[in-house]
Design an enzyme around this catalytic site. Structure first.
Site, PDB file in Angstrom:
ATOM      1  N   ASP A 123       0.816  -1.216   0.000  1.00 31.06           N
ATOM      2  CA  ASP A 123       0.000   0.000   0.000  1.00 31.06           C
ATOM      3  C   ASP A 123       0.854   1.274   0.000  1.00 31.06           C
ATOM      4  O   ASP A 123       0.666   2.160   0.853  1.00 31.06           O
ATOM      5  CB  ASP A 123      -0.919   0.024   1.239  1.00 31.06           C
ATOM      6  CG  ASP A 123      -1.693  -1.270   1.437  1.00 31.06           C
ATOM      7  OD1 ASP A 123      -2.120  -1.857   0.435  1.00 31.06           O
ATOM      8  OD2 ASP A 123      -1.865  -1.683   2.602  1.00 31.06           O
TER       9      ASP A 123
ATOM     10  N   GLU B 239     -11.451  -0.242  -3.007  1.00 33.17           N
ATOM     11  CA  GLU B 239     -10.595   0.328  -1.954  1.00 33.17           C
ATOM     12  C   GLU B 239      -9.427   1.054  -2.614  1.00 33.17           C
ATOM     13  O   GLU B 239      -9.388   1.192  -3.837  1.00 33.17           O
ATOM     14  CB  GLU B 239     -10.087  -0.763  -1.004  1.00 33.17           C
ATOM     15  CG  GLU B 239      -9.228  -1.811  -1.684  1.00 33.17           C
ATOM     16  CD  GLU B 239      -8.890  -3.007  -0.797  1.00 33.17           C
ATOM     17  OE1 GLU B 239      -9.330  -3.083   0.357  1.00 33.17           O
ATOM     18  OE2 GLU B 239      -8.165  -3.903  -1.286  1.00 33.17           O
TER      19      GLU B 239
END
Ligand code: FUB
Length: 356
Positions: A45, A255
């Site tokens: 991420d 997401e």
């Protein structure tokens, strides 16, 4: 619950699927386009920023927790953050050690997921999602005088915050906006009536032909510690001007929100989750609506796909992750970077993270 990986045709599980995608890569014997930026720890991420002419990456720090995989993403049981930095793309990457530990976040119960950072007022702000003691995802903020921390967490999560994956964007007029949210493990589907529904489904997102659940956007207060206004929906439209539908798994938001601005246009990028794309949509202002444009990054090795897009010395880069280092274990990821190109008409060239 299981689903079909449309690109590979393999069966895989929600928020898991490590084995299926591992097989896909080894079977086809493909070579990766880029190498992991560091290999001493697992990272994912990657939210990248340039502060004072140096590149800083704010990633999740993946660990082996031995928690069985499930639809909730319980196996993503991260406990701290490490910040990485480098002076140029291709340069030596420094791991600055623990910048924030969950034990120093008074309200957090478990799972430090994808963070982001911002700089203003002479301070660095680290934004991060974590489940609170009631197992509800909230978004916290921590501050430091250094981009690499250590960061000191505020005693409570940001008031009115929920779900996961905060991405903080500074607009040209100096305003900061936070984009956030995630369905399934990110719990967005449990907030449909403005309050958390603890008995709400893990994966039921509503009727197939209704508009898909959306990411959220909110302007931040001048002190960067609060939401300055009510949270709004990030609506993504198709080319006919209709909102993307729940059934449109190839294009709807899942997401990993990110915002970048290029030639005056706002580019909202995100992961489509169970179809594993990084997609993007463009608009004329930070709130949207945004019109779906296409795929930035095709599925990588591993179930999740998560990006940031940053300009460094007049070139644009995509920071992303895959699971090369762990040979396909979906919760043990590594961050990478590759160049991203905008076409003359503003569209983005699709990247496949393997060499042909
Ligand atoms: O790292 C945990 C979760 O996996 C992130 O919050 C999501 O974006 C996905 O990458």
């Amino acid at each position: 619950m299981s689903c079909q990986n449309k690109k590979t045709g393999t069966q895989e599980q929600a928020y898991t699927g490590g084995e299926a995608t591992k097989e896909d890569s080894t079977k086809t014997n493909r070579n990766f386009l880029n190498k992991p930026l560091i290999s001493e720890i697992y990272t994912a991420d990657p939210s990248a920023h340039v502060f004072n002419n140096r590149i800083y990456i704010y990633p999740s720090h993946d660990i082996e927790s031995n928690i069985p995989q499930n639809d909730n993403g319980d196996h993503f049981a991260m406990r701290d953050y490490h910040i990485l930095s480098l002076d140029s793309i291709g340069g030596k990457v420094t791991d600055h050690g623990v910048a924030l530990d969950m034990k120093d976040v008074p309200w957090a119960g478990r799972q430090l997921w994808a963070p982001d950072a911002a700089f203003t007022n002479g301070k660095y702000y680290l934004y991060f999602p974590a489940k609170d003691k009631s197992d509800v995802f909230r978004i916290g903020v921590a501050t430091s005088s250094s981009p690499t921390g250590p960061f000191k967490a505020e005693p409570k999560p940001i008031e009115g915050s929920f779900s996961i994956d905060p991405a903080v964007f500074k607009d040209s007029d100096g305003n900061f906006y936070m984009y956030f949210g995630g369905i399934w493990g990110g719990q967005l589907q449990r907030w449909q009536n403005g309050k958390y529904d603890a008995n709400g489904s893990k994966t039921d997102l509503g009727k197939d032909n209704e508009p898909a659940l959306t990411a959220k956007v909110v302007r931040l207060s001048k002190d960067m510690l609060h939401f300055a206004e009510p949270v709004k929906d990030v609506v993504i439209l198709d080319k006919a001007g209709k909102p993307l539908l729940t059934k449109d798994h190839d294009r709807r938001f899942f997401e990993a929100s990110w915002m970048h601005k290029y030639k005056g246009k706002y580019y909202f990028s995100y992961s489509t989750g169970d179809t594993h794309y990084i997609a993007y949509a463009t608009g004329d202002n930070p709130y949207g609506p945004f019109t779906y444009q296409g795929v930035i990054l095709n599925p990588v090795l591993g179930w999740t796909n998560h990006q940031s897009i940053v300009e460094v010395k007049n070139k644009w880069y995509l920071f992303y992750h895959d699971t090369e280092l762990s040979n396909g274990q979906t919760h043990l990821r590594n961050v990478k970077v590759t160049e991203l190109k905008h076409n003359p008409d503003g569209t983005i060239q699709t990247i496949t993270a393997y060499q042909e």
